[in-house]
Design a protein around this motif. Structure first.
Motif, mmCIF file in Angstrom:
data_model
loop_
_atom_site.group_PDB
_atom_site.id
_atom_site.type_symbol
_atom_site.label_atom_id
_atom_site.label_comp_id
_atom_site.label_asym_id
_atom_site.label_seq_id
_atom_site.Cartn_x
_atom_site.Cartn_y
_atom_site.Cartn_z
ATOM 1 N N UNK A 197 -2.911 -94.087 37.832
ATOM 2 C CA UNK A 197 -3.352 -93.437 38.922
ATOM 3 C C UNK A 197 -2.140 -93.189 39.850
ATOM 4 N N UNK A 198 -0.721 -93.252 39.155
ATOM 5 C CA UNK A 198 0.351 -93.303 40.244
ATOM 6 C C UNK A 198 1.565 -92.561 39.354
ATOM 7 N N UNK A 199 2.263 -91.554 40.144
ATOM 8 C CA UNK A 199 3.635 -91.271 39.752
ATOM 9 C C UNK A 199 4.196 -90.876 41.002
ATOM 10 N N UNK A 200 5.551 -90.580 41.178
ATOM 11 C CA UNK A 200 6.225 -90.371 42.201
ATOM 12 C C UNK A 200 5.821 -89.214 42.976
ATOM 13 N N UNK A 241 -6.151 -84.102 44.970
ATOM 14 C CA UNK A 241 -6.578 -84.758 43.836
ATOM 15 C C UNK A 241 -6.741 -86.516 44.126
ATOM 16 N N UNK A 242 -5.659 -86.901 44.962
ATOM 17 C CA UNK A 242 -5.652 -88.388 45.377
ATOM 18 C C UNK A 242 -6.511 -88.586 46.666
ATOM 19 N N UNK A 243 -6.512 -87.599 47.442
ATOM 20 C CA UNK A 243 -7.585 -87.777 48.590
ATOM 21 C C UNK A 243 -8.876 -87.829 47.937
ATOM 22 N N UNK A 244 -9.257 -86.875 46.831
ATOM 23 C CA UNK A 244 -10.554 -86.881 46.693
ATOM 24 C C UNK A 244 -11.025 -88.372 45.742
ATOM 25 N N UNK A 245 -10.351 -89.204 45.527
ATOM 26 C CA UNK A 245 -10.597 -90.329 45.026
ATOM 27 C C UNK A 245 -11.630 -91.372 46.120
ATOM 28 N N UNK A 263 -0.373 -80.408 40.900
ATOM 29 C CA UNK A 263 -0.837 -81.696 41.272
ATOM 30 C C UNK A 263 -2.310 -82.111 40.587
ATOM 31 N N UNK A 264 -3.015 -81.163 40.331
ATOM 32 C CA UNK A 264 -4.126 -81.490 39.769
ATOM 33 C C UNK A 264 -4.092 -81.859 38.267
ATOM 34 N N UNK A 265 -3.256 -81.153 37.614
ATOM 35 C CA UNK A 265 -3.030 -81.736 36.181
ATOM 36 C C UNK A 265 -2.191 -82.990 36.088
ATOM 37 N N UNK A 315 -3.248 -87.345 34.071
ATOM 38 C CA UNK A 315 -2.388 -88.476 33.119
ATOM 39 C C UNK A 315 -1.062 -88.603 34.232
ATOM 40 N N UNK A 316 -1.274 -89.272 35.171
ATOM 41 C CA UNK A 316 0.192 -89.525 35.888
ATOM 42 C C UNK A 316 1.408 -89.991 35.166
ATOM 43 N N UNK A 317 0.911 -91.019 34.111
ATOM 44 C CA UNK A 317 2.233 -91.537 33.480
ATOM 45 C C UNK A 317 2.890 -90.489 32.548
#
Length: 476
Positions: free
Chosen positions: A10-13, A88-92, A339-341, A345-347
């Motif tokens: 769920x995370x990258x910089x 996309x993060x806010x949509x979580x 941002x959406x893509x 797959x944040x990794x």
């Protein structure tokens, strides 16, 4: 905000809450000058201006519409400033940690399609200028590649590469580009408007254009009714508000970098009601002046520039259209898709890689140019789902959570927003119900009245958001 031990899935910089916030009111203002000042934006603005029928009607319809746009952008913009996270993060928070990929990919599909379409429009403005040269005209007519003239392909690749270069240098480069492009486009638009008004010898608001000519020229704007009537004015306001449907979702991609809520408010105030009214006025006056000069309703600015005798003015116009279209592509399409893509797959996908994916998709689509075919209806159908998505997210943020979100939990796959294995069933039920009324019934049936489609986005927001609120009632 520092996120401790986030889930790698769920995370990258790039998706982390923004810490380096340098966007002031001027940069936010230029988000809007970059977003609306495009070839399609000009066409729509000029069409709506003429359909108002008078200056008073114009101020009422476009003015009220622009105030609604301001209020909606403030809603999502404040969420971006307060949380620092992209769309996309806010949509979580409403769709679930992994369910958020569904609305994100819907937004990305629309962004990639229009990224290609806007790139083609910008390159077309350059081609129109080059065709004034006899050698270039011959090259255009005799050499072809990938279903287009070789000259068109070369110009498309140049525009495509320029945008990729901007986005690959990160959001700070995006800000610098907008801070330069926004004012530059305004200056050039005013020069063109003044030139045509002087040449026409009159300053009017289009009342003298025969109604049948006007209706034929503005047919693609999708506004029903007689110019100046109440039905038309409400449709003008609704169409203008709906035009920004995509940015209602991902404006937080930009506002997250804003220094303060005050900067956001000032930037939005000047960039939306003030700028939008002024832009529509300039587009409308320019179009009516062109009517007096050339005897035609030329709603596409490249049609006007093609008639200029002066090479300098033609070059000025081509540069204006190209820069303006690059601006809207970066704001409305490139940043969002990146941002959406990345969110899927944040990794493995960073913001820059997400941008490359969007650019490659637009490049692959170019030989078929689906934006010139019935595929446009498919993308508009997909895009109409943005109403329910926006309604659900804003109901969740303001009515359910009262504007307070545990930001750290947005990056925890086993935390508060896990819901049902990372998917929030109630949000998807509301989304489907909203889609039925905003997209499916108006597109595939005749059950609803013909005017429904004009207000489909509003019904999607109200029905999707309302359904979500009722479904969440048992959780409170």
């Amino acid at each position: 905000m520092q996120i401790n031990n986030p889930s790698p899935a769920l995370y990258n910089e790039d998706l982390a809450p923004a810490e380096d916030r340098k966007w002031g009111a001027f940069s936010i203002f230029n988000v809007w000058t970059s977003d609306v000042h495009s070839l399609w934006g000009y066409y729509l603005a000029a069409s709506l201006f003429l359909l108002c029928g008078s200056l008073v009607n114009f101020v009422l319809a476009i003015g009220i519409g622009s105030l609604v746009i301001y209020a909606l952008m403030q809603m999502v913009g404040l969420a971006g400033v307060r949380t620092g996270v992209p769309f996309p993060v806010l949509a979580r928070a409403s769709f679930g940690t992994f369910g958020a990929n569904a609305p994100a990919l819907i937004r990305a599909v629309v962004a990639c399609f229009w990224y290609g379409a806007q790139s083609a429009a910008a390159s077309g403005a350059i081609v129109a200028l080059l065709l004034r040269n006899p050698a270039m005209l011959e090259f255009h007519q005799t050499s072809h590649f990938l279903g287009h003239s070789t000259l068109e392909v070369i110009c498309y690749l140049l525009v495509w590469g320029a945008q990729l270069l901007i986005i690959q240098n990160g959001m700070e480069t995006v800000r610098r580009f907008q801070d330069w492009a926004g004012p530059a486009v305004w200056v050039m638009m005013l020069i063109l408007a003044i030139y045509l008004v002087i040449k026409s010898g009159t300053f009017s608001f289009g009342e003298e254009i025969p109604q049948e000519v006007l209706l034929e020229a503005t047919r693609a704007a999708g506004v029903p009714g007689t110019p100046g009537s109440f039905v038309t004015l409400t449709a003008v306001a609704a169409t203008w508000i709906t035009y920004f449907a995509a940015l209602y979702l991902n404006f937080c991609d930009f506002s997250r970098y804003c220094k303060s809520e005050r900067d956001l408010r000032i930037g939005n105030a000047w960039g939306l009601p003030v700028n939008l009214l002024a832009f529509c006025l300039v587009a409308g006056v320019t179009t009516t002046a062109a009517w007096h000069v050339y005897g035609e309703v030329l709603l596409h600015p490249d049609q006007i520039s093609a008639k200029f005798d002066s090479w300098f003015l033609a070059l000025l116009a081509a540069a204006t259209f190209a820069v303006a279209t690059l601006g809207i592509n970066v704001v409305a399409n490139f940043v969002s898709a990146a941002f959406d893509f990345s969110n899927t797959m944040p990794k493995h996908i960073s913001f820059k890689r997400g941008g490359v994916i969007a650019a490659i998709i637009a490049l692959v689509l170019y030989p078929w140019a689906p934006w010139e075919t019935n595929a446009t209806h498919f993308v508009n159908f997909i895009g109409s789902t943005m109403g329910p998505i926006f309604g659900i997210m804003m109901v969740d943020y303001y009515l359910i959570r009262k504007g307070v979100i545990n930001v750290a939990a947005l990056y925890d796959e086993h935390g508060e927003f896990r819901f049902q294995n990372g998917w929030h069933r109630k949000a998807f039920i509301a989304l489907i119900v909203g889609m039925i009324f905003s997209s499916i019934l108006p597109t595939f049936t005749s059950i609803l009245p013909s005017w429904w489609g004009t207000y489909g986005w509003f019904f999607g927001v109200a029905i999707g958001g309302g359904c979500y609120y009722l479904l969440r009632a048992s959780d409170r």
